[in-house]
Design an enzyme around this catalytic site. Structure first.
Site, short mmCIF file in Angstrom:
data_model
loop_
_atom_site.label_atom_id
_atom_site.label_comp_id
_atom_site.label_asym_id
_atom_site.label_seq_id
_atom_site.Cartn_x
_atom_site.Cartn_y
_atom_site.Cartn_z
N TYR A 1 -37.97 25.40 13.07
CA TYR A 1 -38.17 23.85 12.37
C TYR A 1 -37.94 24.10 10.78
O TYR A 1 -38.11 25.18 10.14
CB TYR A 1 -39.17 23.25 12.88
CG TYR A 1 -40.50 23.44 12.46
CD1 TYR A 1 -41.03 22.89 11.18
CD2 TYR A 1 -41.38 24.23 13.00
CE1 TYR A 1 -42.26 23.11 10.67
CE2 TYR A 1 -42.70 24.93 12.63
CZ TYR A 1 -42.88 24.23 11.44
OH TYR A 1 -44.45 24.56 11.01
N CYS A 2 -37.56 23.12 10.24
CA CYS A 2 -37.37 22.91 8.86
C CYS A 2 -38.18 21.38 8.47
O CYS A 2 -38.90 20.96 9.36
CB CYS A 2 -36.18 23.33 8.28
SG CYS A 2 -34.96 21.91 8.75
N ARG A 3 -37.68 20.98 7.53
CA ARG A 3 -38.03 19.50 7.13
C ARG A 3 -37.38 18.51 8.14
O ARG A 3 -38.15 17.70 8.66
CB ARG A 3 -38.14 19.30 5.62
CG ARG A 3 -38.66 17.69 5.32
CD ARG A 3 -38.17 17.55 3.66
NE ARG A 3 -37.12 17.84 3.23
CZ ARG A 3 -35.92 16.98 3.42
NH1 ARG A 3 -36.10 15.75 3.89
NH2 ARG A 3 -34.81 17.08 2.78
N GLY B 1 -34.19 19.36 9.91
CA GLY B 1 -33.04 19.82 10.83
C GLY B 1 -31.77 20.40 10.14
O GLY B 1 -30.98 21.36 10.82
N ILE C 1 -40.02 18.89 11.05
CA ILE C 1 -40.97 18.22 11.02
C ILE C 1 -41.24 17.10 10.96
O ILE C 1 -42.28 16.33 11.06
CB ILE C 1 -42.07 19.43 9.92
CG1 ILE C 1 -43.53 19.15 10.31
CG2 ILE C 1 -41.94 18.96 8.43
CD1 ILE C 1 -44.40 20.23 9.85
#
Length: 124
Positions: free
Chosen positions: A86-88, A90, A115
């Protein structure tokens, strides 16, 4: 005549492009990740170290997709076991997933919405 040809050809072009989607990269929801976390999984936060320090999903390893050592750092993961990333929001995880597929990872689960979505739907 050209119109008929295009009407016949277009569906085949669409199906041809559709067939190029990866079967190794799967988008998952925050709820699906929450369920997966009931087991021991490989979970990777692909954001920068500064973002990771601001808050991350418990148990996540930080491997920055924008870092110079991203490919090298991936070597600490098992390519044969599923990896959840995951990142911030997508975008970067999508990039990371493609790089991981090219590096030989069998299954990569990419959290839709990152996230941000996790914090809205799972964190209470």
């Amino acid at each position: 005549m050209k119109k008929i040809f295009l009407l016949i050809l277009c569906p085949f072009l669409f199906l041809s492009c559709k067939g190029q989607e990866s079967h190794k990269i799967k988008k998952i929801t925050a709820d699906e990740l929450d369920t997966a976390l009931q087991d021991t999984i490989q979970l990777v936060d692909v954001r920068t170290p500064a973002e990771y320090k601001q808050g991350h999903i418990e148990g996540a390893l930080n491997i920055d997709v924008t870092g110079a050592s991203f490919e090298k750092d991936l070597q600490q993961l098992n390519k044969n076991e599923p990896v959840y990333i995951y990142c911030r929001s997508g975008q970067r995880s999508n990039t990371a997933a493609k790089k991981m597929e090219q590096a030989g990872f069998n299954t990569v689960y990419d959290l839709k919405g990152g996230i941000n979505k996790w914090n809205m739907e799972v964190v209470r």
